[in-house]
Structure formats: structure tokens, C-alpha cells
Scaffold this active site. Structure first.
Site, short mmCIF file in Angstrom:
data_model
loop_
_atom_site.label_atom_id
_atom_site.label_comp_id
_atom_site.label_asym_id
_atom_site.label_seq_id
_atom_site.Cartn_x
_atom_site.Cartn_y
_atom_site.Cartn_z
N HIS A 228 1.01 -1.11 0.04
CA HIS A 228 0.14 -0.03 -0.04
C HIS A 228 0.73 1.24 0.04
CE1 HIS A 228 0.71 1.64 3.88
NE2 HIS A 228 0.74 0.45 4.40
N CYS A 229 0.31 2.10 -0.52
CA CYS A 229 0.82 3.63 -0.26
C CYS A 229 -0.14 4.60 0.32
CB CYS A 229 1.39 4.31 -1.75
SG CYS A 229 0.36 4.36 -2.97
#
Length: 232
Positions: free
Chosen positions: A126-127
């Protein structure tokens, strides 16, 4: 579960099978709110936004064991590992702009994901929004995993998380990575026997280039004659 260890996973597939693989499940109706969720891109590999990584109950329900947290350095105060006692983390500090070098950071991320999946784990990548930065890493992973072109890998991921849109700089690096992983694979798959033969031939050629000197030995007849002369 990298292609380096398991061979070409698409080898032997027909064009229809490969197209079906890239297109993914056709029965998913994408809804806007799904961008706030994560999607399974490969068995054991999930892609989503930071929002998912904050929900311990959701992470546990999906069987997540490892998390790759990719964040802009300015977001470090909020986008950070939340549950280090429950999950193993890899945190990458980057800049979400077109100058950021992702290729340099990718090998470490790929190794982390490979090892996690090989151990039976499930990895969330994820970012902040799961739109540009983390998808770029996942596209490169899928590209090498299935040995796809960059376009097929991008479509593969887009067909499972419709909202991804890597920025122009990241797309350029994704294209560049295709030639990098193909060259690496070509070197690794070059037959070992061929390398040995080539090395021996090179050594033989080098030997032929060296000057050769013939050392003349005195004949036994000459030696005997000198001995007789001394005796008389």
C-alpha cells in the site's frame, strides 16, 4: 514465488489463456468505494490504500501476514506501520513524483514479497491512496512474476484494481524495467555448460597467442664423442 525460482509461469499457455489471465475475473463490477478497499492481484499479494492498513480486524480477516508500506517522506507521521506486533513490515520512504527512482528500490521489495509468499504468507502492498506509487511496484512484480510485457502487466493489475494510474515518470520506469528483468533472466538462463565451453575456448585461444620456444637438447651421440675425445 518469483519466476526466477519457479520458471516461466505463462510458458505453454495459449493466447486465449494468456488473455484470460490478463483480463482477470470478468464478473467484478467496479464501484467507486472499492478504491478504499484492497484487491488480490496475485495469490497472496494484495494492493490497496493506507486506509486498509489501519484496520486490524480487516487485515486479520484477509489473512495478511506482511505489509509493504510505501510512503512519501512527508507522510511519515501518518502513513506508518500501525501493528508491528501483528505483521512484518517493510517500509519504503520515497517521493511521489516523476523523478523518484523506483527501480533502485524494487529488488528489496520483490525479495520481501517473494519470501513472504514462499512461507505461505499474504502481503499487502500500500501507499497513501493505492493509485500511483504502490501500483507501480506491483506492476513490476507482476511483470517479472509472469514474464509479461509492461503493457500486459499494467493491464493485469488494472483489471483487478481499476483505479490505479501510475504517474508518467513511474510508467517510464515500468517500461524500462521490462528490458532489465528480461536481460537478467537471459543471463541467468544461459546454459552453464555453454559458459564453461566458452571459457575453455577463451583460455585455449589465449594459450595459442603465447610465444612458444623450442629448447634443443644435446644429442647422446655428441655427448659420447666429446667423452671419447677427452679420454684419448
Amino acid at each position: 514465488m518469483s519466476t526466477g525460482a519457479h520458471g516461466n509461469l505463462t510458458e505453454g499457455m495459449s493466447e486465449d489463456q494468456l488473455r484470460d489471465l490478463i483480463q482477470g475475473p470478468g464478473d467484478i463490477e467496479w464501484r467507486y468505494e472499492m478504491r478504499r478497499e484492497c484487491q488480490e492481484i496475485l495469490p497472496g499479494l494484495l494492493l490497496g490504500p493506507f486506509q486498509v492498513s489501519k484496520n486490524l480486524q480487516v487485515l486479520q480477516s484477509m489473512g495478511v501476514t506482511h505489509i509493504v508500506c510505501i510512503r512519501d517522506a512527508k507522510e511519515a507521521f501518518s502513513v506508518r506501520p500501525r501493528f508491528p506486533e501483528h505483521f512484518k513490515y517493510l517500509t519504503l520512504d520515497v517521493e511521489d513524483n516523476e523523478e523518484q527512482n523506483l527501480i533502485r528500490l524494487f529488488p528489496g521489495a520483490r525479495q520481501f514479497i517473494d519470501q513472504a509468499i514462499a512461507q505461505g504468507g499474504r502481503v499487502l502492498v500500500h501507499c497513501n491512496g493505492g493509485i500511483s506509487l504502490s501500483p507501480a511496484f506491483v506492476v513490476m512484480f507482476v511483470m517479472q512474476h509472469y514474464r509479461l510485457s509492461w503493457e500486459d502487466a499494467l493491464h493485469y493489475v488494472q483489471n483487478r484494481r481499476y483505479c490505479i494510474s501510475p504517474n508518467g515518470g513511474f510508467l517510464t520506469q515500468i517500461k524500462e524495467y521490462e528490458s532489465i528483468y528480461k536481460a537478467t533472466h537471459a543471463v541467468a538462463s544461459y546454459p552453464q555448460q555453454q559458459r564453461v565451453v566458452s571459457r575453455r575456448k577463451r583460455e585455449d585461444d589465449e594459450d595459442e597467442d603465447e610465444p612458444r620456444y623450442d629448447v634443443k637438447r644435446p644429442s647422446r651421440a655428441g655427448t659420447t664423442g666429446d667423452s671419447d675425445a677427452m679420454q684419448t
